[in-house]
Write a protein that holds these residues in place. Structure first.
Motif, mmCIF file in Angstrom:
data_model
loop_
_atom_site.group_PDB
_atom_site.id
_atom_site.type_symbol
_atom_site.label_atom_id
_atom_site.label_comp_id
_atom_site.label_asym_id
_atom_site.label_seq_id
_atom_site.Cartn_x
_atom_site.Cartn_y
_atom_site.Cartn_z
ATOM 1 N N GLY A 1 0.825 -1.214 0.000
ATOM 2 C CA GLY A 1 0.000 0.000 0.000
ATOM 3 C C GLY A 1 0.851 1.253 0.000
ATOM 4 O O GLY A 1 0.576 2.215 -0.723
ATOM 5 N N ARG B 1 1.188 -0.034 12.540
ATOM 6 C CA ARG B 1 0.576 0.714 11.431
ATOM 7 C C ARG B 1 -0.624 1.536 11.908
ATOM 8 O O ARG B 1 -1.435 1.063 12.697
ATOM 9 C CB ARG B 1 0.118 -0.237 10.325
ATOM 10 C CG ARG B 1 -0.744 0.494 9.272
ATOM 11 C CD ARG B 1 -1.013 -0.305 8.044
ATOM 12 N NE ARG B 1 -1.457 -1.647 8.337
ATOM 13 C CZ ARG B 1 -1.448 -2.639 7.462
ATOM 14 N NH1 ARG B 1 -1.012 -2.424 6.249
ATOM 15 N NH2 ARG B 1 -1.868 -3.826 7.810
ATOM 16 N N ARG C 1 -6.242 -0.635 11.884
ATOM 17 C CA ARG C 1 -7.083 -1.620 11.210
ATOM 18 C C ARG C 1 -7.499 -2.724 12.167
ATOM 19 O O ARG C 1 -6.708 -3.161 13.001
ATOM 20 C CB ARG C 1 -6.300 -2.229 10.037
ATOM 21 C CG ARG C 1 -6.698 -1.630 8.710
ATOM 22 C CD ARG C 1 -5.768 -2.014 7.606
ATOM 23 N NE ARG C 1 -5.629 -3.443 7.424
ATOM 24 C CZ ARG C 1 -4.934 -3.992 6.433
ATOM 25 N NH1 ARG C 1 -4.341 -3.218 5.551
ATOM 26 N NH2 ARG C 1 -4.831 -5.298 6.314
ATOM 27 N N ASP D 1 -2.968 -4.543 -5.896
ATOM 28 C CA ASP D 1 -2.343 -4.587 -4.559
ATOM 29 C C ASP D 1 -3.121 -5.588 -3.715
ATOM 30 O O ASP D 1 -4.288 -5.372 -3.409
ATOM 31 C CB ASP D 1 -2.391 -3.163 -3.967
ATOM 32 C CG ASP D 1 -2.174 -3.119 -2.450
ATOM 33 O OD1 ASP D 1 -1.899 -4.164 -1.834
ATOM 34 O OD2 ASP D 1 -2.291 -2.015 -1.891
HETATM 35 ZN ZN ZN Z 1 -2.144 -2.859 2.139
#
Ligand code: ZN
Ligand code: AP5
Length: 208
Positions: free
Chosen positions: A14, A127, A155, A84
């Protein structure tokens, strides 16, 4: 240019896709992002996919292939695209070949970002994504200048427990694609452990 970014969860697909979008003016097609948008919208497909994603398992091929079939025919893909996180199984790779054959196009390169498992847990658990700009950050490796302004979120599948399962799915179901694309002579391997900007440089060089 029809490209695919390949690599383990957290390898930097990403992150690097953003540079390719700007350089080649082609869209990123992330099946993970499309699934997360469907979850946010609470669609039937999103709710079904969520069960698999929360467990770190791959979503069934039929769902994913359906998503890609609809997406590749959209007008912004006419000059190329960056895949992706797709394909992730041999069945998906074969379905992609068939779709692209029918469209009389082919993949130019598959760019593999090689990062060992030992680096992945820290990358994934650190992340954060901006709710404002969608940008991908890392609390240690790539922190935002102004954390408050970016309104960061984590996430749902970025837990240590789920990462182990996602890595398992990668090694058993996705890694066989390495030989599949090597046999086609379009597989480029990059050292994904370098700094983000170094990886970008290597990637751009490998494409020119
Ligand atoms: Zn990703
Ligand atoms: P998906 O969203 O595709 O997740 P993933 O493949 O697990 O990959 P990630 O998005 O976690 O990692 P990334 O490589 O994009 O890394 P990033 O650039 O963010 O899929 C999620 C789920 O959806 C799957 O588990 C599955 O359930 C389902 N799914 C999706 N597609 C599917 C398909 N085709 N078939 C079936 N199921 C599917 O970077 C990660 C972190 O590292 C960031 O914090 C970043 O800042 C940092 N970082 C990046 N590069 C560097 C660097 N060079 N040095 C230091 N830190 C770095």
């Amino acid at each position: 240019m029809n490209l695919m970014l390949f690599g383990a969860p957290g390898a930097g697909k990403g992150t690097q896709a953003k540079f390719l979008i700007e350089k080649y003016n082609i869209p990123q097609i992330s099946t993970g992002d499309i699934l997360r948008a469907a979850i946010t919208d609470k669609t039937a497909m999103g709710m079904e996919a969520k069960k698999f994603m929360d467990e770190g398992k791959l979503v069934p091929d039929s769902t994913i292939i359906g998503i890609i079939k609809d997406r590749l025919v959209e007008s912004d893909c006419k000059n190329g695209f960056i895949l992706d996180g797709f394909p992730r199984t041999l069945a998906q790779a074969e379905a992609l070949d068939e779709l692209m054959n029918n469209m009389k196009i082919s993949l130019d390169k598959v760019i593999s970002l090689n990062v060992p498992d030992s680096n992945i847990v820290e990358r994934i658990t650190g992340r954060r994504t901006s709710k404002v700009t969608g940008k991908i950050y890392h609390i240690k490796f790539n922190p935002p200048v102004d954390e408050k302004e970016e309104d960061l979120e984590q996430r749902a599948d970025d837990t240590e427990e789920t990462v182990t399962k996602r890595l398992e799915a990668y090694h058993t179901q996705t890694a066989p694609l390495i030989d599949f694309y090597k046999a086609k002579g379009i597989f480029i391997e990059l050292d994904g452990t370098k700094d983000v900007s170094e990886v970008t440089k290597d990637m751009i060089n490998s494409l020119s």
